[in-house]
Design a protein around this motif. Structure first.
Motif: not given
Lengths: 307, 363
Positions: A114-115, A118-119, A123
């Protein structure tokens, strides 16, 4: 109940069992060498995310077309290997508690995809959709043959080669193996790293084989089902394969039924009960109700050389 | 004093090291770690929202941290806290719905009992399996987590859902089962913040767990089993009994999460409510050095992060709230591999940092 056993159900059983077989066989190497592997889930997540991200990059940035899923597969393998390396150093070099480190890896890998997505992809935890023709082969026949060859190979390595013999001895009686001049930590490193590679490939198959993107927590406990299959299969390759097929079948049934399975008597079996089957069977087998399932003797014990 | 300093040193180093590694990751994705950490930790210090929500988030973590701690002290790894709290929360809602019309004096204690008993019984299953058949509690608790989730989802869907509700949740519990929010008697704390008396119960449990483990015979026997099972058995302690008792106590503590969630916050059972409380409990217990006082501080730290995660998500460019999970994982990894730091400063060869384990009791 009759229409349950269709050809499509068999095909989807094979497809769903594939990531389980890969992860479980990986876990087999690690646990046979004496290192508990509750981190299979985390390694699968690492493999699944990396494979999808690498395939996407290879496809759109490098224009590799049909070759991109294979680059992605390699990426998944390397990711699994990398996570396994951290795990191995922590458990073997620094003799950390194996279950605690495994839990740490699992928690870490819930966050990392997720980290990063996201970057990189802006998303919330998923990678961009991949084109349908840039995925790993999904023909059940091709997969089935590959898996059978793999299981045969692993069986051979484990029971017919000096490496396999040493690996098993390190998991059973590390003191004796050490006295015979076998390096306990080297073998355990190889066991854990092999597990990482195979679980990484298993994860990759989830994201770029069964589906066409990575989604948040997409393994949804498959790493633990793989662990369950390993125990249900009594830490042996062929039995583990059969256990994975059984668990893949329960998953296929629960997907196909989308709610409840009708019994001939007209009663429903809710899908929740079908989902429970692998876990209940594992508890029953571990308790010794159906045959006994004995773990490798030195499983979970860091090896401390006598001084 | 010296031992206290040493007890504090390693958790502190582990947290700082984790923040450094997390900071490097934040730099790699092109954000400023200082800004991200300011959002992450700073937002928890504002009154009333920051502090109120942090204490609210800390409540389940204190319970789960204590639950894992009691297991560890007996040499057991209860990785099944997540499943135990689901079963317990559902049981709490079940009593709250079925007996909705009874008076508060009757209903609230009954709901408490439901949470505690359901958690204890579910956790006793792997306890009995280990005591009777010697099967590993780690595997069994993992399996029971999945079974618990399926089971409560089944009962919710088939028996307690409001027809037509698109969300998988039960009907509301009776109003007589609600426990007060702290906002109703603390001036300046609005009642919309769900911090409730379960937080006080959590603090009370820290004291009770301390008294139980260090001041009672049962607690002594549990710790004796955990620190040296063969010596304990030689001294006449029944290891099998301690395993079952410790698991049940651990599950009872896990179950109290249901009190906070159902009676004090959502007033119903909501499927999938737990934000990994059970697994964070492992981090809480380990970082808190398996001591009730340490558990409070560790729970507060993770609760701050959890609250701050929402702000990071909203105000930072590339960093998402996933950083919280990442930090948590790295902290546990560092706490587990304590000898890594000793090795770094060149003091010692790595020693096995094993938690005491009760193994093979039936052989």
């Amino acid at each position: 109940m009759r229409d349950v056993f269709t050809l499509s159900l068999i095909a989807s059983t094979i497809r769903l069992a594939t990531p389980l077989v890969l992860a479980a066989l990986g876990g087999l190497f690690s646990e046979r060498s004496g290192v508990i592997n509750i981190a299979l889930e985390g390694k699968m997540l690492a493999g699944a995310f990396t494979a999808a991200a690498v395939t996407y990059a290879a496809d759109t940035k490098l224009g590799m077309g049909n070759a991109s899923p294979w680059v992605g597969l390699l990426g998944g393998l390397v990711a699994g290997l990398f996570i396994a390396f951290i795990y191995a150093v922590s458990c073997i070099r620094f003799k950390a508690d194996q279950v605690v480190s495994g839990a740490a890896i699992n928690i870490l890998m819930l966050g990392i995809p997720g980290f990063l997505s996201g970057a990189f992809f802006l998303s919330s935890g998923s990678t961009p959709q991949l084109p349908k023709d840039h995925l790993l082969p999904q023909s059940p026949v091709v997969i089935a043959i590959t898996i059978l060859i793999l299981v045969a190979l692993i069986w051979y390595v484990l029971y017919k080669t000096p490496f396999g013999l040493r690996l098993r001895s390190v998991g059973e009686k590390p003191e004796a193996a050490d006295a015979a001049g076998v390096s306990v930590s080297k073998l355990r490193y190889s066991g854990v790293l092999l597990a990482g590679m195979l679980a990484g490939i298993g994860g990759a198959y989830l994201s770029i084989g069964q589906s066409s993107l990575f989604t948040r927590n997409m393994t949804a406990g498959r790493g633990f089902i793989a662990l369950a299959a390993l125990i249900f299969g009594k830490w042996r390759p062929v039995q583990t394969l059969l256990a994975c097929l059984l668990f893949g079948f329960t998953e296929a049934v629960s997907i196909q039924m989308q709610g409840a399975v009708k019994l001939p008597s007209g009663e429903d079996i809710p899908v929740q009960f079908i989902n429970m089957v692998p876990y209940v069977l594992t508890i029953v087998v571990l308790a010794g109700f159906i045959g006994s399932s004995r773990p490798p003797r030195a499983l979970g014990v860091p090896y401390q050389k006598e001084k | 004093m010296k031992t206290l300093a040493r007890e504090l040193l390693f958790p502190l180093i582990a947290v700082i090291a984790a923040f450094v590694v997390g900071g490097i990751l934040i730099l790699l994705v092109g954000d400023n770690p200082i800004d991200a950490y300011r959002l992450l930790l700073g937002s928890a210090l504002s009154w009333p929202d920051g502090i109120g929500y942090t204490l609210f988030h800390a409540t389940p973590l204190i319970f789960t941290g204590l639950a894992v701690l009691v297991g560890f002290r007996c040499g057991l790894f209860n990785i099944g806290v997540e499943g135990q709290l689901y079963i317990a929360a559902f049981a709490t809602a079940w009593v709250g719905i079925e007996l909705a019309n009874r008076s508060s004096w009757f209903l609230i204690p009954l709901c408490f009992a439901a949470a505690i008993l359901a958690g204890a019984l579910w956790a006793a299953i792997p306890g009995v399996l280990k005591a009777r058949f010697g099967s590993h509690e780690v595997i069994n608790t993992i399996m029971l987590n999945f079974i618990a989730v399926s089971l409560v989802s089944y009962f919710t869907q088939y028996y307690y859902k409001v027809p037509g509700d698109p969300i998988l949740q039960t009907a509301m519990i009776g109003e007589n089962a609600h426990i007060p929010r702290l906002g109703s008697f603390i001036p300046g704390l609005p009642e919309r913040i769900p911090l409730n008396v379960a937080f006080l119960l959590a603090l009370l449990c820290c004291v009770l767990v301390y008294l139980f483990l260090w001041r009672t015979k049962w607690g002594y026997e549990i710790r004796a089993t955990g620190s040296n099972p063969s010596a304990a058995e030689y001294g006449g302690i029944s290891i099998r009994k301690q395993i079952v008792v410790a698991m049940a106590v651990s599950g009872a503590l896990a179950g109290m999460v249901g009190i906070n969630e159902v009676l004090g916050y959502r007033y119903r059972y909501y499927d999938g409510f737990s934000d990994n409380y059970g697994f964070t409990g492992i981090a809480v217990a380990l970082l808190g050095r398996n001591h009730p006082l340490g558990v409070i501080f560790a729970a507060l730290l993770f609760a701050m992060l959890q609250h701050g995660g929402i702000y990071v998500d909203g105000f930072s460019e590339n960093v998402t709230k996933d950083i919280v999970q990442v930090l948590q994982g790295i902290i546990i990894l560092f706490v587990a591999a304590e000898s890594f730091f000793k090795w770094l400063v060149g003091r010692a060869r790595p020693q096995a940092n094993q938690l005491p384990r009760v193994r093979a009791v039936t052989q």
